[in-house]
Scaffold this active site. Structure first.
Site, PDB file in Angstrom:
ATOM      1  N   SER A 140       1.310  -0.822  -0.130  1.00 43.45           N
ATOM      2  CA  SER A 140      -0.025   0.156  -0.291  1.00 43.45           C
ATOM      3  C   SER A 140       0.875   0.987   0.036  1.00 43.45           C
ATOM      4  O   SER A 140       1.981   0.993   0.542  1.00 43.45           O
ATOM      5  CB  SER A 140      -0.904  -0.206   1.301  1.00 43.45           C
ATOM      6  OG  SER A 140      -1.490   1.536   1.812  1.00 43.45           O
TER       7      SER A 140
ATOM      8  N   TYR B 154      -1.598   0.418  10.854  1.00 39.64           N
ATOM      9  CA  TYR B 154      -1.425  -0.297   9.738  1.00 39.64           C
ATOM     10  C   TYR B 154      -0.362  -0.460   8.241  1.00 39.64           C
ATOM     11  O   TYR B 154       0.009  -0.447   7.418  1.00 39.64           O
ATOM     12  CB  TYR B 154      -2.749   0.238   8.934  1.00 39.64           C
ATOM     13  CG  TYR B 154      -3.296   0.234   6.913  1.00 39.64           C
ATOM     14  CD1 TYR B 154      -3.527  -1.497   7.019  1.00 39.64           C
ATOM     15  CD2 TYR B 154      -2.965   0.518   6.351  1.00 39.64           C
ATOM     16  CE1 TYR B 154      -3.762  -1.536   5.460  1.00 39.64           C
ATOM     17  CE2 TYR B 154      -3.287   0.871   4.933  1.00 39.64           C
ATOM     18  CZ  TYR B 154      -3.934  -0.630   4.807  1.00 39.64           C
ATOM     19  OH  TYR B 154      -3.860  -1.288   3.548  1.00 39.64           O
TER      20      TYR B 154
HETATM   21  C1  8X3 Z   1      -4.668   1.638   1.660  1.00 41.78           C
HETATM   22  C2  8X3 Z   1      -4.565   2.962   1.164  1.00 41.78           C
HETATM   23  O1  8X3 Z   1      -3.972   5.316   1.676  1.00 41.78           O
HETATM   24  O2  8X3 Z   1      -5.814   4.078   3.108  1.00 41.78           O
HETATM   25  O3  8X3 Z   1      -3.678   0.403   2.145  1.00 41.78           O
HETATM   26  O4  8X3 Z   1      -3.636   3.362   3.098  1.00 41.78           O
HETATM   27  S1  8X3 Z   1      -4.508   4.228   2.103  1.00 41.78           S
END
Ligand code: 8X3
Length: 250
Positions: A138, A151
């Site tokens: 990501s 995350y």
């Molecule tokens: C998803 C994109 O920008 O929300 O992985 O992290 S973001």
């Protein structure tokens, strides 16, 4: 001879779009996920174009992963392409307010799950001296943003694992592609915000977000590259997005 791909998280979003793109290109499919009804339905539809089978497992459970891959029928045992797509964000909050269950879900799924599935598949690729692993990272793995530390950490781990895999597996004829998408309109934000539809919708409001098909196109490009070419690392933003949290909205 047609190739065989194993795709995790195949029942929705980028995983499903990739399965559809592969089917259109004659790549046989091992569709993996946690929802058997959705897997069966997709396998039946794409089964009109290519050979399909399904595996039901949770990437976070190492025993389930190993048993599922070992249970593949002979016709699907030679996996040419592994798409490590399963993964999610759970919650979005300052680190001091983070929830242990959310942290576990992200680290266990996005990081350890990817490792378990890879281990289960890599052995055969090494034996055959060829293979291609596509890891879904990501833009969060490139740049940390506020309220997203864990995350982002999980996706930074994916970045490191992609680099490490390439270092260890190139000598075995295995290509490794790392794909880092920006804002893709899928169930991603709905999961992140635990079913809060209006909060999820706001993420994609006022600009033309990426679609799952856009990412699938890039994955297909990478796996179709000539034998002597490795597409190593691709970052994909929506045209209106300049950084993870910089989006120009109308
Ligand atoms: C998803 C994109 O920008 O929300 O992985 O992290 S973001």
């Amino acid at each position: 001879m047609s190739r065989t791909a194993l795709i995790t998280g195949a029942t929705s979003g980028i995983g499903k779009a990739t399965a559809e793109a592969f089917a259109n290109s004659g790549i046989n499919l091992i569709l993996c996920g946690r929802r058997q009804d959705r897997l069966t339905e997709l396998a039946a539809i794409l089964g009109k174009q290519v050979k399909t089978t399904t595996l039901l497992f949770d990437v976070r459970d190492s025993a389930e992963v190993i048993n599922a891959v070992a249970s593949l029928p002979e016709a699907f045992q030679d996996i040419d392409i592994l798409v490590n797509n399963a993964g999610n964000a759970h919650g979005m909050s300052p680190i001091q307010e983070g929830d242990f269950a959310d942290w576990d879900a992200m680290m266990d799924g996005n990081v350890k799950g990817l490792l378990y599935v890879s281990k289960a598949v890599i052995a055969g690729m090494i034996q055959r001296g060829k293979g291609h692993i596509v890891n879904l990272s990501s833009v969060a793995g490139k740049q940390t943003y506020a309220n997203g530390a864990v995350y982002c950490a999980s996706k930074k781990a994916v970045e490191a694992i992609s680099e490490g895999m390439r270092l260890d597996l190139t000598q075995h004829g295995i290509k490794v592609t790392n794909i880092a998408p920006g804002a893709v309109e899928t169930e991603f934000s709905l999961v992140r915000f635990k079913g809060d539809e209006s909060r999820a919708a706001k993420v994609y409001e006022g600009f033309d977000a990426l679609r799952a098909e856009d990412i699938a196109d890039t994955i297909l490009y990478a796996v179709k590259a000539p034998a002597h070419v490795t597409i190593a690392d691709v970052t994909i933003y929506a045209a209106a997005q300049a950084a993870p949290t910089t989006v120009y909205r109308k």
